[in-house]
Design an enzyme around this catalytic site. Structure first.
Site, PDB file in Angstrom:
ATOM      1  N   CYS A 168      -3.653   4.280  -6.034  1.00  0.00           N
ATOM      2  CA  CYS A 168      -3.383   4.906  -4.746  1.00  0.00           C
ATOM      3  C   CYS A 168      -2.217   5.864  -4.901  1.00  0.00           C
ATOM      4  O   CYS A 168      -1.234   5.543  -5.574  1.00  0.00           O
ATOM      5  CB  CYS A 168      -3.050   3.815  -3.728  1.00  0.00           C
ATOM      6  SG  CYS A 168      -2.665   4.418  -2.086  1.00  0.00           S
TER       7      CYS A 168
ATOM      8  N   HIS B 262     -11.642   2.780   0.834  1.00  0.00           N
ATOM      9  CA  HIS B 262     -10.206   2.778   0.510  1.00  0.00           C
ATOM     10  C   HIS B 262      -9.439   3.621   1.536  1.00  0.00           C
ATOM     11  O   HIS B 262      -8.402   3.199   2.056  1.00  0.00           O
ATOM     12  CB  HIS B 262     -10.009   3.328  -0.908  1.00  0.00           C
ATOM     13  CG  HIS B 262      -8.585   3.456  -1.342  1.00  0.00           C
ATOM     14  ND1 HIS B 262      -8.074   2.718  -2.384  1.00  0.00           N
ATOM     15  CD2 HIS B 262      -7.560   4.239  -0.909  1.00  0.00           C
ATOM     16  CE1 HIS B 262      -6.793   3.045  -2.559  1.00  0.00           C
ATOM     17  NE2 HIS B 262      -6.468   3.974  -1.680  1.00  0.00           N
ATOM     18  N   GLU B 263      -9.971   4.815   1.844  1.00  0.00           N
ATOM     19  CA  GLU B 263      -9.279   5.706   2.785  1.00  0.00           C
ATOM     20  C   GLU B 263      -9.325   5.174   4.213  1.00  0.00           C
ATOM     21  O   GLU B 263      -8.336   5.269   4.949  1.00  0.00           O
ATOM     22  CB  GLU B 263      -9.849   7.127   2.712  1.00  0.00           C
ATOM     23  CG  GLU B 263      -9.707   7.787   1.351  1.00  0.00           C
ATOM     24  CD  GLU B 263      -8.323   7.685   0.734  1.00  0.00           C
ATOM     25  OE1 GLU B 263      -7.316   7.758   1.471  1.00  0.00           O
ATOM     26  OE2 GLU B 263      -8.232   7.507  -0.488  1.00  0.00           O
TER      27      GLU B 263
END
Length: 188
Positions: free
Chosen positions: A115, A158-159
């Site tokens: 990330c 993930h976003e």
């Protein structure tokens, strides 16, 4: 133009907040934020620009990562098709993205996830849905629905987590980071 200095890091409270829905029509500032996020991803994937601007490579960026508490994400998943290497697998600025359905089968990346807001290596499998149906709005407010699978689906999940105050390592089994249930697909 966004650089790594614009990206907030873990520990910043914004990364643990739930972002607000984006209202339409978009303001010029919101359009610029979306375009800047997508431009950052393109620059981060260009070896020369990434080196020149000192960018870490990224395939997704959520507005909360640049301290904007709105439900906006940018994704730029490079092509996995050797026939069309210049056509991204999935790309765009997505406003108010929502997963409306998902597969029973789960998947994870064999190398784990990273990330742009996390400056350390966090080993372990991040188990997510292998396939999702995604609903989102574009810059004009028009709603789109798209099915994604494998890597593009993982990137989007993930976003979207960032929009909900969730970090990727929250999904890692703290007792046994590399333990997987039967049937979980491990992606290269």
């Amino acid at each position: 133009m966004l650089t790594m200095k614009d990206i907030i890091r873990e520990g910043n409270p914004t990364l643990r907040e739930v972002a607000a829905e984006v209202e339409f029509p978009l303001s010029d500032a919101e359009k610029k934020i979306g375009n800047d996020m997508l431009e950052f991803l393109a620059n981060s994937q260009d070896p020369e620009k990434a080196e020149e601007l000192e960018l870490r490579g990224g395939v997704g960026l959520a507005a909360p990562q640049i301290d904007v508490k709105k439900r906006m994400i940018a994704v730029l998943v490079p092509s996995m098709d050797p026939e069309n290497p210049d056509v991204p697998e999935f790309s765009g600025v997505l406003y108010n993205p929502k997963i409306v359905s998902h597969s029973v089968q789960d998947a994870c990346l064999g190398d784990g996830e990273g990330c742009l807001s996390v400056d350390r290596d966090v080993p372990g499998y991040v188990v997510r849905h292998a396939r999702i149906t995604l609903s989102y709005q574009d810059e004009t407010g028009e709603t789109h629905k798209v099915r994604l699978k494998n890597y593009p689906a993982i990137v989007v999940q993930h976003e979207i987590d960032h929009l909900n105050g969730v970090m990727f390592y929250d999904h890692i089994n703290s007792k046994n980071p590399f333990e997987l249930k039967d049937g979980v697909l491990i992606l290269d």
